[in-house]
Motif scaffolding. Structure first.
Motif: not given
Length: 526
Positions: A1-9, A21-25, A95-100, A481-487
């Motif tokens: 998902m490329n659109k991020m919204t503020l959530s938990s802090f 501090s917020s948590k996204m994805l 938005s931020i997108v990473e391709y290659g 970015t859409e590919g961001s993870t917990d690590t």
């Protein structure tokens, strides 16, 4: 998902500043910094008496996560050294997108002009291109971007209320200079009327499916009577298509509700989320109008390909449309006025066995008093009932009164999905500007502890650090970015004043008139 919204802090007080501090994805990632006395004003504004106490925080011990470490960070600047600046008067959704090895960002500059920038790994500076359009709306405004399998960049920006579709696409892969405004969507018929669905676009979002299949989704119309339309991109023909060419709608994509439903309802669906099982999971609520308390019902579907969708029991429920009144996908039939909230109040996650967990807050009655509580829904694996087991997992007091139509994600925000944390199932949420981690028994779902989010979930100092001296009513915000993870994550950082809605663009607080520097960073847990 490329659109991020503020959530938990996460909240900690530091002398004259209040830091969130917020948590996204699913990542605890954003530091929000502003000056002045804020908490009392916001609590009064919300007019809610909900309270969420920590539980077992002194005795409950968990294995801490590895801290985040910055592996790369840069301030966006062009070949002349001119820094990119972002509008800071109120929060928007870039938005931020990473391709290659290439990164793209889309944002509103210090003068509110919509701007797109790009840098490949071998390039020293960023290519920055103003798009000739200006921001005219409030914090609902957003940018959505994605790259198709041909390598071409697709960009959509919502600039104003009741906005038309603002769409650009590159004609040569990797060449930002070829970014060209274009028409996008095919017309389709509704009740013998050909509808130009590019005339009113809100909540635009791109997302990818199997083998990089690109989808575009948006809402058309006003809350309570809006369609949510989904189209897919044909990389061979370089055209956006409707899903099923066999229907009278020339292949109408999956549509949620719309003005022809009775009663009129709008759906607020999540972006399909790929689970540990490799399938795509999606949840939504129905909204009856502009009031925040008009939301009702929690629904769930799952798909192998985002074309054919099934309910939790495995029954095929749609390959074209989802309509209000279909009970086959109901998780919990929360009525209108039942305390459920779209977006901030509903979440999708997975347990230690990779099974789906839907979490949401709603009103319930305890000791003859109506309160707002957090619930989980997990598959029952039973042929009887609706296929779900519901469980209250919070011990909150008071109620979040949505009837006042004052929605403040800082006061109660529970749209972070459940996930395994050590030997437990964890759900992060925010209540009264404090971030909690709720730990549940992974088997029974019983509440074990409710403690402050560990410090090592916060961002490194390089990310939290403000570019300005105190005195501005701004905070640090991040998009990922859409590919961001917990690590491992790639993020866009900037600073801006709070979110404003309902057309309130005439702000009366202090913010950097020169705009905020735009920063791109990579972080990892090492």
């Amino acid at each position: 998902m490329n659109k991020m919204t503020l959530s938990s802090f996460e909240v900690s007080k530091r002398k004259q500043n209040t830091i969130y501090s917020s948590k996204m994805l699913g990542i605890a990632l954003v530091a929000i910094i502003w000056s002045g006395t804020v908490l009392a004003e916001e609590m009064e504004k919300t007019r809610s008496n909900i309270s969420c106490a920590f539980e077992n925080q002194e005795t409950f011990g968990i294995q801490p996560q590895k801290p985040w470490v910055v592996t790369a960070i840069e301030t966006v600047a062009d070949e002349s050294g001119q820094q990119a600046k972002m509008w800071a008067g109120y929060a928007t959704n870039p938005s931020i997108v990473e391709y290659g090895d290439t990164k793209y960002i889309g944002y509103f500059d210090e003068n509110k002009e919509f701007t797109v920038a790009k840098r490949a790994a071998h390039e020293v500076s960023w290519t920055i291109i103003p798009m000739g359009e200006k921001l005219e709306h409030d914090s609902h405004s957003n940018v959505a971007m994605a790259v198709d399998t041909n390598g071409n960049l697709h960009v959509v920006a919502r600039l104003r209320f009741s906005d038309k579709l603002n769409y650009w696409v590159t004609t040569t892969p990797g060449e930002l200079s070829t970014l060209t405004r274009a028409g996008m969507l095919p017309l389709w018929k509704d009740q013998n009327m050909t509808a130009p669905f590019e005339t009113w676009v809100s909540y635009p979002a791109f997302y990818t499916g199997v083998n990089g299949q690109l989808f575009f989704r948006y809402q058309h119309g006003l809350p309570g009577g809006a369609y949510t339309n989904i189209y897919q991109f044909n990389a061979m023909t370089r055209a956006w298509e409707l899903r099923d060419p066999k229907t009278e709608y020339q292949g109408l994509a999956k549509v949620f509700g719309g003005w022809y439903t009775n009663p009129s309802k709008s759906a607020y669906p999540s972006v399909p989320k790929k689970g540990p099982d490799g399938r795509y999971h999606m949840i939504w609520t129905w909204r009856g109008g502009e009031g925040a308390d008009s939301n009702s019902e929690v629904h769930y579907v799952v798909s192998d390909d985002m074309h054919v969708w099934r309910n939790v029991k495995g029954d095929v429920v749609s390959n074209i449309a989802f309509m209000y009144g279909d009970t086959r996908t109901v998780v919990d039939p929360v009525p209108m006025g039942g305390g459920i909230l779209n977006n901030n109040g509903i979440a999708l996650g997975f347990d230690t066995k990779g099974k789906v967990v839907v979490s949401f807050f709603k009103d319930t009655v305890q000791n003859n008093e109506k309160t707002t509580q957090l619930f989980t829904a997990r598959p029952s694996n039973s042929a009887t009932g609706n296929g779900w087991v519901l469980k209250q997992v919070s011990a909150w007091t008071g109620r979040y009164d949505l009837a006042k139509n004052i929605v403040d994600s800082g006061f109660l925000d529970a749209h972070e999905g459940a996930k395994p944390i050590g030997n437990y199932l964890g759900i992060q949420y925010m209540c009264q500007f404090k971030v909690h981690m709720l730990y549940l028994d992974p088997i029974t779902g019983e509440r074990v502890a409710d403690i402050p989010v560990p410090v090592n979930n916060t961002m490194p100092a390089e990310i939290e650090r403000s570019a300005f001296v105190s005195g501005n009513f701004i905070w640090t915000q991040l998009a990922f970015t859409e590919g961001s993870t917990d690590t491992k994550a790639v993020l866009l950082k900037w600073e801006a004043a709070p979110y404003v809605v309902n057309g309130d663009t005439n702000v009366n607080w202090t913010y950097p008139l020169e705009g905020s520097p735009v920063t791109v960073a990579s972080i990892e847990r090492k």
